[in-house]
Design a protein around this motif. Structure first.
Motif, PDB file in Angstrom:
ATOM      1  N   ARG A 102       0.790  -1.247   0.000  1.00 53.56           N
ATOM      2  CA  ARG A 102       0.000   0.000   0.000  1.00 53.56           C
ATOM      3  C   ARG A 102       0.818   1.291   0.000  1.00 53.56           C
ATOM      4  O   ARG A 102       0.509   2.229  -0.719  1.00 53.56           O
ATOM      5  CB  ARG A 102      -0.893  -0.055   1.240  1.00 53.56           C
ATOM      6  CG  ARG A 102      -1.885   1.038   1.405  1.00 53.56           C
ATOM      7  CD  ARG A 102      -2.727   0.753   2.621  1.00 53.56           C
ATOM      8  NE  ARG A 102      -1.877   0.452   3.796  1.00 53.56           N
ATOM      9  CZ  ARG A 102      -2.334  -0.073   4.921  1.00 53.56           C
ATOM     10  NH1 ARG A 102      -3.621  -0.345   5.053  1.00 53.56           N
ATOM     11  NH2 ARG A 102      -1.506  -0.312   5.929  1.00 53.56           N
TER      12      ARG A 102
ATOM     13  N   ASN B 291       2.968   4.408   4.763  1.00 48.83           N
ATOM     14  CA  ASN B 291       4.147   4.884   5.498  1.00 48.83           C
ATOM     15  C   ASN B 291       5.154   5.532   4.558  1.00 48.83           C
ATOM     16  O   ASN B 291       5.792   6.522   4.926  1.00 48.83           O
ATOM     17  CB  ASN B 291       4.792   3.738   6.280  1.00 48.83           C
ATOM     18  CG  ASN B 291       4.051   3.458   7.563  1.00 48.83           C
ATOM     19  OD1 ASN B 291       4.077   4.266   8.482  1.00 48.83           O
ATOM     20  ND2 ASN B 291       3.334   2.340   7.615  1.00 48.83           N
ATOM     21  N   LEU B 292       5.278   4.979   3.369  1.00 44.00           N
ATOM     22  CA  LEU B 292       6.124   5.606   2.352  1.00 44.00           C
ATOM     23  C   LEU B 292       5.655   7.040   2.129  1.00 44.00           C
ATOM     24  O   LEU B 292       6.458   7.972   2.099  1.00 44.00           O
ATOM     25  CB  LEU B 292       6.031   4.800   1.044  1.00 44.00           C
ATOM     26  CG  LEU B 292       6.563   5.519  -0.196  1.00 44.00           C
ATOM     27  CD1 LEU B 292       8.067   5.747  -0.098  1.00 44.00           C
ATOM     28  CD2 LEU B 292       6.215   4.735  -1.462  1.00 44.00           C
TER      29      LEU B 292
ATOM     30  N   ILE C 168       9.204  -0.162  10.521  1.00 39.55           N
ATOM     31  CA  ILE C 168       8.059   0.200  11.361  1.00 39.55           C
ATOM     32  C   ILE C 168       7.189  -1.031  11.535  1.00 39.55           C
ATOM     33  O   ILE C 168       6.936  -1.769  10.570  1.00 39.55           O
ATOM     34  CB  ILE C 168       7.248   1.386  10.808  1.00 39.55           C
ATOM     35  CG1 ILE C 168       6.094   1.720  11.765  1.00 39.55           C
ATOM     36  CG2 ILE C 168       6.724   1.124   9.393  1.00 39.55           C
ATOM     37  CD1 ILE C 168       5.736   3.163  11.825  1.00 39.55           C
ATOM     38  N   HIS C 169       6.790  -1.259  12.786  1.00 38.84           N
ATOM     39  CA  HIS C 169       5.985  -2.447  13.106  1.00 38.84           C
ATOM     40  C   HIS C 169       4.724  -1.984  13.839  1.00 38.84           C
ATOM     41  O   HIS C 169       4.808  -1.141  14.743  1.00 38.84           O
ATOM     42  CB  HIS C 169       6.800  -3.397  13.991  1.00 38.84           C
ATOM     43  CG  HIS C 169       6.060  -4.640  14.340  1.00 38.84           C
ATOM     44  ND1 HIS C 169       5.919  -5.688  13.456  1.00 38.84           N
ATOM     45  CD2 HIS C 169       5.362  -4.988  15.444  1.00 38.84           C
ATOM     46  CE1 HIS C 169       5.186  -6.634  14.025  1.00 38.84           C
ATOM     47  NE2 HIS C 169       4.828  -6.229  15.231  1.00 38.84           N
ATOM     48  N   PRO C 170       3.552  -2.546  13.480  1.00 39.40           N
ATOM     49  CA  PRO C 170       2.305  -2.006  14.027  1.00 39.40           C
ATOM     50  C   PRO C 170       1.910  -2.562  15.391  1.00 39.40           C
ATOM     51  O   PRO C 170       0.748  -2.929  15.600  1.00 39.40           O
ATOM     52  CB  PRO C 170       1.277  -2.381  12.953  1.00 39.40           C
ATOM     53  CG  PRO C 170       1.791  -3.661  12.408  1.00 39.40           C
ATOM     54  CD  PRO C 170       3.297  -3.575  12.464  1.00 39.40           C
TER      55      PRO C 170
HETATM   56  C1  GRF Z   1       2.079  -1.069   8.378  1.00 35.61           C
HETATM   57  O1  GRF Z   1       1.073  -1.509   9.254  1.00 35.61           O
HETATM   58  C2  GRF Z   1       3.439  -1.251   9.001  1.00 35.61           C
HETATM   59  O2  GRF Z   1       3.443  -1.000  10.375  1.00 35.61           O
HETATM   60  C3  GRF Z   1       3.725  -2.706   8.712  1.00 35.61           C
HETATM   61  O3  GRF Z   1       3.189  -2.938   7.427  1.00 35.61           O
HETATM   62  C4  GRF Z   1       2.158  -2.003   7.167  1.00 35.61           C
HETATM   63  C5  GRF Z   1       2.536  -1.257   5.920  1.00 35.61           C
HETATM   64  O4  GRF Z   1       1.504  -0.407   5.494  1.00 35.61           O
HETATM   65  N1  GRF Z   1       5.117  -3.010   8.796  1.00 35.61           N
HETATM   66  P1  GRF Z   1       1.795   0.658   4.353  1.00 35.61           P
HETATM   67  O5  GRF Z   1       2.213  -0.123   3.122  1.00 35.61           O
HETATM   68  O6  GRF Z   1       2.862   1.573   4.841  1.00 35.61           O
HETATM   69  O7  GRF Z   1       0.485   1.364   4.129  1.00 35.61           O
END
Ligand code: GRF
Length: 198
Positions: free
Chosen positions: A15, A18-19, A111-113
């Motif tokens: 998706r 975060n980028l 990054i980890h959710p």
């Molecule tokens: C996010 O929930 C992040 O924490 C995890 O993977 C997901 C990536 O989402 N590592 P996106 O592609 O940044 O929208």
């Protein structure tokens, strides 16, 4: 202004929200890093479009059918060829070899959710809900060979303002739902308990 900024590659598989956040932050003149490359192991990753729209170089190295060592070596060569100094994993759904992780140790973050060390791994939110935990968050950490084990750089601060904002958001969903049940005559009070009729 790009002089003096560290060259960052963002590694994605999907998706790209975060980028997008990283691109937006890096757009500021005084931000110390620039997103020089977006690399995906999936040609169909939506985040590639976000990068292209922002005028950022993209690279797809398909991982399908490749063994880890082969894929990581290809990626490492491409990153070096592009003068990349720092790596951000952002929804990059591919396990990395110890060799690759060691080569980039201290220069690669993820990054980890969840609030690590709780809920490492995948399918995090479903496991959080199933566990009954009422509060969760996210963590940014250095990548180490063991998945989601590296030193933690940042976690959201549980300020009163942040908690209030999160709770208020829930209030605005919950209150209309409760009023609906009341208005539909589906609530009966039994002592201190409330029964909801189907
Ligand atoms: C996010 O929930 C992040 O924490 C995890 O993977 C997901 C990536 O989402 N590592 P996106 O592609 O940044 O929208």
């Amino acid at each position: 202004m790009t002089a003096g900024k560290r060259a960052v590659a963002v590694l994605i598989s999907g998706r790209g929200s975060n980028l997008r956040a990283l691109i937006d932050a890096a757009a500021a003149d005084d931000y110390p890093a620039r997103i020089a490359l977006v690399l995906s192991n999936k040609p169909e990753a939506e985040g590639l479009e976000i990068a292209r729209a922002a005028g950022i170089a993209t690279l797809v190295i398909p991982s399908k059918g490749k063994d880890r060592a082969e894929f990581d070596a290809e990626m490492d060569a491409a990153l070096k060829a592009n003068g990349i100094e720092l790596l951000c994993l952002a929804g990059f759904m591919r396990l990395l070899t110890t060799e690759f992780v060691q080569a980039w140790y201290g220069r690669m973050i993820n990054i980890h959710p969840s609030l690590l060390p709780a809920f490492k791994g995948t399918d995090v939110h479903a496991r959080v809900v199933a566990s009954g935990v009422r509060f969760t968050g996210c963590s940014v950490h250095f990548v180490s060979p063991e998945m989601d084990e590296g030193p933690i750089i940042a976690q959201p601060e549980a300020t009163a303002e942040a908690v209030a904002a999160a709770v208020l958001e829930q209030e605005h969903v919950l209150y209309p739902q409760a009023l609906r049940l009341l208005a539909e005559g589906r609530l009966s009070i039994e002592g201190q308990r409330v029964r909801v009729k189907a």
